[in-house]
Design a protein around this motif. Sequence first.
Motif, PDB file in Angstrom:
ATOM      1  N   ASP A 206      43.146  29.005  37.642  1.00  0.00           N
ATOM      2  CA  ASP A 206      43.536  30.090  38.547  1.00  0.00           C
ATOM      3  C   ASP A 206      44.108  31.272  37.772  1.00  0.00           C
ATOM      4  O   ASP A 206      43.815  32.428  38.091  1.00  0.00           O
ATOM      5  CB  ASP A 206      44.570  29.595  39.570  1.00  0.00           C
ATOM      6  CG  ASP A 206      43.951  28.761  40.674  1.00  0.00           C
ATOM      7  OD1 ASP A 206      42.710  28.790  40.805  1.00  0.00           O
ATOM      8  OD2 ASP A 206      44.697  28.091  41.402  1.00  0.00           O
ATOM      9  N   ASP A 207      44.928  30.984  36.789  1.00  0.00           N
ATOM     10  CA  ASP A 207      45.518  32.056  35.979  1.00  0.00           C
ATOM     11  C   ASP A 207      44.450  32.785  35.170  1.00  0.00           C
ATOM     12  O   ASP A 207      44.496  34.009  35.016  1.00  0.00           O
ATOM     13  CB  ASP A 207      46.588  31.494  35.037  1.00  0.00           C
ATOM     14  CG  ASP A 207      47.950  31.425  35.705  1.00  0.00           C
ATOM     15  OD1 ASP A 207      48.017  31.619  36.932  1.00  0.00           O
ATOM     16  OD2 ASP A 207      48.949  31.174  35.006  1.00  0.00           O
ATOM     17  N   GLU A 208      43.493  32.020  34.654  1.00  0.00           N
ATOM     18  CA  GLU A 208      42.413  32.631  33.877  1.00  0.00           C
ATOM     19  C   GLU A 208      41.556  33.535  34.771  1.00  0.00           C
ATOM     20  O   GLU A 208      41.174  34.644  34.382  1.00  0.00           O
ATOM     21  CB  GLU A 208      41.549  31.546  33.229  1.00  0.00           C
ATOM     22  CG  GLU A 208      40.543  32.092  32.236  1.00  0.00           C
ATOM     23  CD  GLU A 208      39.864  31.018  31.418  1.00  0.00           C
ATOM     24  OE1 GLU A 208      39.013  31.370  30.576  1.00  0.00           O
ATOM     25  OE2 GLU A 208      40.173  29.818  31.605  1.00  0.00           O
ATOM     26  N   ASN A 209      41.276  33.068  35.984  1.00  0.00           N
ATOM     27  CA  ASN A 209      40.494  33.870  36.929  1.00  0.00           C
ATOM     28  C   ASN A 209      41.277  35.085  37.423  1.00  0.00           C
ATOM     29  O   ASN A 209      40.693  36.114  37.761  1.00  0.00           O
ATOM     30  CB  ASN A 209      40.061  33.018  38.124  1.00  0.00           C
ATOM     31  CG  ASN A 209      39.055  31.939  37.735  1.00  0.00           C
ATOM     32  OD1 ASN A 209      38.339  32.089  36.747  1.00  0.00           O
ATOM     33  ND2 ASN A 209      39.013  30.863  38.488  1.00  0.00           N
ATOM     34  N   PHE A 210      42.593  34.949  37.462  1.00  0.00           N
ATOM     35  CA  PHE A 210      43.476  36.032  37.896  1.00  0.00           C
ATOM     36  C   PHE A 210      43.262  37.276  37.032  1.00  0.00           C
ATOM     37  O   PHE A 210      43.268  38.401  37.534  1.00  0.00           O
ATOM     38  CB  PHE A 210      44.929  35.546  37.802  1.00  0.00           C
ATOM     39  CG  PHE A 210      45.960  36.549  38.249  1.00  0.00           C
ATOM     40  CD1 PHE A 210      46.137  36.835  39.593  1.00  0.00           C
ATOM     41  CD2 PHE A 210      46.768  37.197  37.333  1.00  0.00           C
ATOM     42  CE1 PHE A 210      47.103  37.748  40.012  1.00  0.00           C
ATOM     43  CE2 PHE A 210      47.732  38.107  37.728  1.00  0.00           C
ATOM     44  CZ  PHE A 210      47.903  38.386  39.069  1.00  0.00           C
ATOM     45  N   VAL A 211      43.047  37.066  35.731  1.00  0.00           N
ATOM     46  CA  VAL A 211      42.834  38.180  34.797  1.00  0.00           C
ATOM     47  C   VAL A 211      41.639  39.017  35.227  1.00  0.00           C
ATOM     48  O   VAL A 211      41.743  40.240  35.406  1.00  0.00           O
ATOM     49  CB  VAL A 211      42.596  37.665  33.354  1.00  0.00           C
ATOM     50  CG1 VAL A 211      42.298  38.830  32.414  1.00  0.00           C
ATOM     51  CG2 VAL A 211      43.799  36.879  32.856  1.00  0.00           C
ATOM     52  N   SER A 212      40.505  38.361  35.396  1.00  0.00           N
ATOM     53  CA  SER A 212      39.268  39.075  35.739  1.00  0.00           C
ATOM     54  C   SER A 212      39.347  39.723  37.113  1.00  0.00           C
ATOM     55  O   SER A 212      38.977  40.890  37.284  1.00  0.00           O
ATOM     56  CB  SER A 212      38.075  38.118  35.716  1.00  0.00           C
ATOM     57  OG  SER A 212      37.866  37.606  34.427  1.00  0.00           O
ATOM     58  N   LYS A 213      39.850  38.969  38.074  1.00  0.00           N
ATOM     59  CA  LYS A 213      39.825  39.452  39.451  1.00  0.00           C
ATOM     60  C   LYS A 213      40.711  40.671  39.657  1.00  0.00           C
ATOM     61  O   LYS A 213      40.286  41.670  40.254  1.00  0.00           O
ATOM     62  CB  LYS A 213      40.240  38.328  40.399  1.00  0.00           C
ATOM     63  CG  LYS A 213      39.962  38.630  41.874  1.00  0.00           C
ATOM     64  CD  LYS A 213      40.199  37.389  42.724  1.00  0.00           C
ATOM     65  CE  LYS A 213      39.897  37.662  44.189  1.00  0.00           C
ATOM     66  NZ  LYS A 213      40.117  36.479  45.036  1.00  0.00           N
ATOM     67  N   ILE A 214      41.935  40.623  39.141  1.00  0.00           N
ATOM     68  CA  ILE A 214      42.836  41.750  39.375  1.00  0.00           C
ATOM     69  C   ILE A 214      42.384  42.985  38.596  1.00  0.00           C
ATOM     70  O   ILE A 214      42.517  44.113  39.067  1.00  0.00           O
ATOM     71  CB  ILE A 214      44.304  41.371  39.039  1.00  0.00           C
ATOM     72  CG1 ILE A 214      45.236  42.437  39.607  1.00  0.00           C
ATOM     73  CG2 ILE A 214      44.521  41.199  37.537  1.00  0.00           C
ATOM     74  CD1 ILE A 214      46.688  42.029  39.608  1.00  0.00           C
ATOM     75  N   PHE A 215      41.804  42.767  37.408  1.00  0.00           N
ATOM     76  CA  PHE A 215      41.294  43.900  36.626  1.00  0.00           C
ATOM     77  C   PHE A 215      40.105  44.539  37.338  1.00  0.00           C
ATOM     78  O   PHE A 215      40.072  45.760  37.557  1.00  0.00           O
ATOM     79  CB  PHE A 215      40.895  43.448  35.221  1.00  0.00           C
ATOM     80  CG  PHE A 215      40.259  44.527  34.394  1.00  0.00           C
ATOM     81  CD1 PHE A 215      41.028  45.577  33.885  1.00  0.00           C
ATOM     82  CD2 PHE A 215      38.890  44.527  34.130  1.00  0.00           C
ATOM     83  CE1 PHE A 215      40.445  46.590  33.128  1.00  0.00           C
ATOM     84  CE2 PHE A 215      38.310  45.530  33.376  1.00  0.00           C
ATOM     85  CZ  PHE A 215      39.083  46.566  32.879  1.00  0.00           C
ATOM     86  N   GLN A 216      39.119  43.738  37.695  1.00  0.00           N
ATOM     87  CA  GLN A 216      37.906  44.252  38.331  1.00  0.00           C
ATOM     88  C   GLN A 216      38.210  44.953  39.652  1.00  0.00           C
ATOM     89  O   GLN A 216      37.746  46.077  39.905  1.00  0.00           O
ATOM     90  CB  GLN A 216      36.920  43.109  38.581  1.00  0.00           C
ATOM     91  CG  GLN A 216      36.312  42.520  37.326  1.00  0.00           C
ATOM     92  CD  GLN A 216      35.439  41.306  37.637  1.00  0.00           C
ATOM     93  OE1 GLN A 216      35.189  40.980  38.797  1.00  0.00           O
ATOM     94  NE2 GLN A 216      34.993  40.624  36.595  1.00  0.00           N
ATOM     95  N   LYS A 217      38.984  44.295  40.514  1.00  0.00           N
ATOM     96  CA  LYS A 217      39.268  44.854  41.836  1.00  0.00           C
ATOM     97  C   LYS A 217      40.070  46.145  41.745  1.00  0.00           C
ATOM     98  O   LYS A 217      39.839  47.080  42.525  1.00  0.00           O
ATOM     99  CB  LYS A 217      40.030  43.837  42.684  1.00  0.00           C
ATOM    100  CG  LYS A 217      39.272  42.558  43.000  1.00  0.00           C
ATOM    101  CD  LYS A 217      38.161  42.801  44.004  1.00  0.00           C
ATOM    102  CE  LYS A 217      37.504  41.496  44.432  1.00  0.00           C
ATOM    103  NZ  LYS A 217      36.408  41.712  45.403  1.00  0.00           N
ATOM    104  N   THR A 218      40.999  46.222  40.794  1.00  0.00           N
ATOM    105  CA  THR A 218      41.801  47.440  40.646  1.00  0.00           C
ATOM    106  C   THR A 218      40.938  48.604  40.189  1.00  0.00           C
ATOM    107  O   THR A 218      41.041  49.717  40.716  1.00  0.00           O
ATOM    108  CB  THR A 218      42.958  47.218  39.644  1.00  0.00           C
ATOM    109  OG1 THR A 218      43.784  46.143  40.109  1.00  0.00           O
ATOM    110  CG2 THR A 218      43.818  48.475  39.516  1.00  0.00           C
ATOM    111  N   ILE A 219      40.065  48.342  39.218  1.00  0.00           N
ATOM    112  CA  ILE A 219      39.194  49.402  38.706  1.00  0.00           C
ATOM    113  C   ILE A 219      38.211  49.862  39.782  1.00  0.00           C
ATOM    114  O   ILE A 219      38.021  51.067  40.011  1.00  0.00           O
ATOM    115  CB  ILE A 219      38.422  48.920  37.457  1.00  0.00           C
ATOM    116  CG1 ILE A 219      39.368  48.763  36.257  1.00  0.00           C
ATOM    117  CG2 ILE A 219      37.292  49.892  37.111  1.00  0.00           C
ATOM    118  CD1 ILE A 219      39.979  50.047  35.740  1.00  0.00           C
TER     119      ILE A 219
END
Length: 312
Positions: A206-219
């Motif tokens: 979950d923490d590893e996926n958190f990196v990609s998801k929050i970065f992608q969605k914010t951009i």
Amino acid sequence: MINRRHIRVKVMQSVYAMLHSHNDDIIREEKFLKHSILKMYDLYVLNLQLLIEVQKLAAKKIALSKKKILATKEDLNPNNKFLNNKVINTLAESISMEGFVELNKLNYWEDNDEYVKIIYDELQKSDLYKKYLATEEDSFKIDKVFVLDFFKEIIAPNEKLGEYFEDKMISWVDDIPFVNTWVVRSLSKFKENKTFVLSSLYKDEDDENFVSKIFQKTILKHTEYEVDIENKTPNWETDRIADIDMILIKMAITEFINFPSIPTRVTINEYIEISKDYSTEKSSYFINGVLDKISKEFIKNKRIVKIGRGLL
């Protein structure tokens, strides 16, 4: 292991870099973000490895002293307490760490042994070292306390070592404090007669996926979020809001909408704390006010949907 707070900091830095470079290659930037997080692990291991290398240097110095033509009684019968330190020897015997060093070619201390000498010289001159050698008690507890103090008082604050790390990788500038804390926690958890195994970088998937998801969605949604922010800051032009504040607010909005298991207040508090370290003196108050207004509106309009009790 890396925690959510530092993940947010790393994402903030990557979002800032991407928006200011006007680069739209989100895949490349995400790869760089993940690479910089992986390199934190190298920094963590290098700090642990440095303890071993300093001990090895001490062993060489003692061996050379014994071979002196005019060797003293002290040279011939040296104090081997540091060489016998149970915590450092446990690190040196760690197959997990040895494998990681070999696999990732972390030969920094072989190529730059002057930094090992700098730390060794500082250790030798210290009262900490003299007191440790003079301690008659031989126990795992004494060895662990010494190693923790050695790291906290001599290795962690060493400016030359810090400059070296910063020169090796620019992203380490902000990672050093976190990694130092990580090392101290790891050493504190050492138990007698237990092998040392490197912990994982992330707590879980979950923490590893958190990196990609929050970065992608914010951009991908950052321009849309600007409208939400403008509606809640009628007395502010968007270009008057500090860049870091704007990014932190956008990341918080991303969390509000896309992470149903993270309580809204936890998200707000996390970004308030990050702003205290990375933005202006008054940023925390501004961010708190804006996010409070946005969260209340989103909850009312059902843009925020949380799972479980007490998550709003």
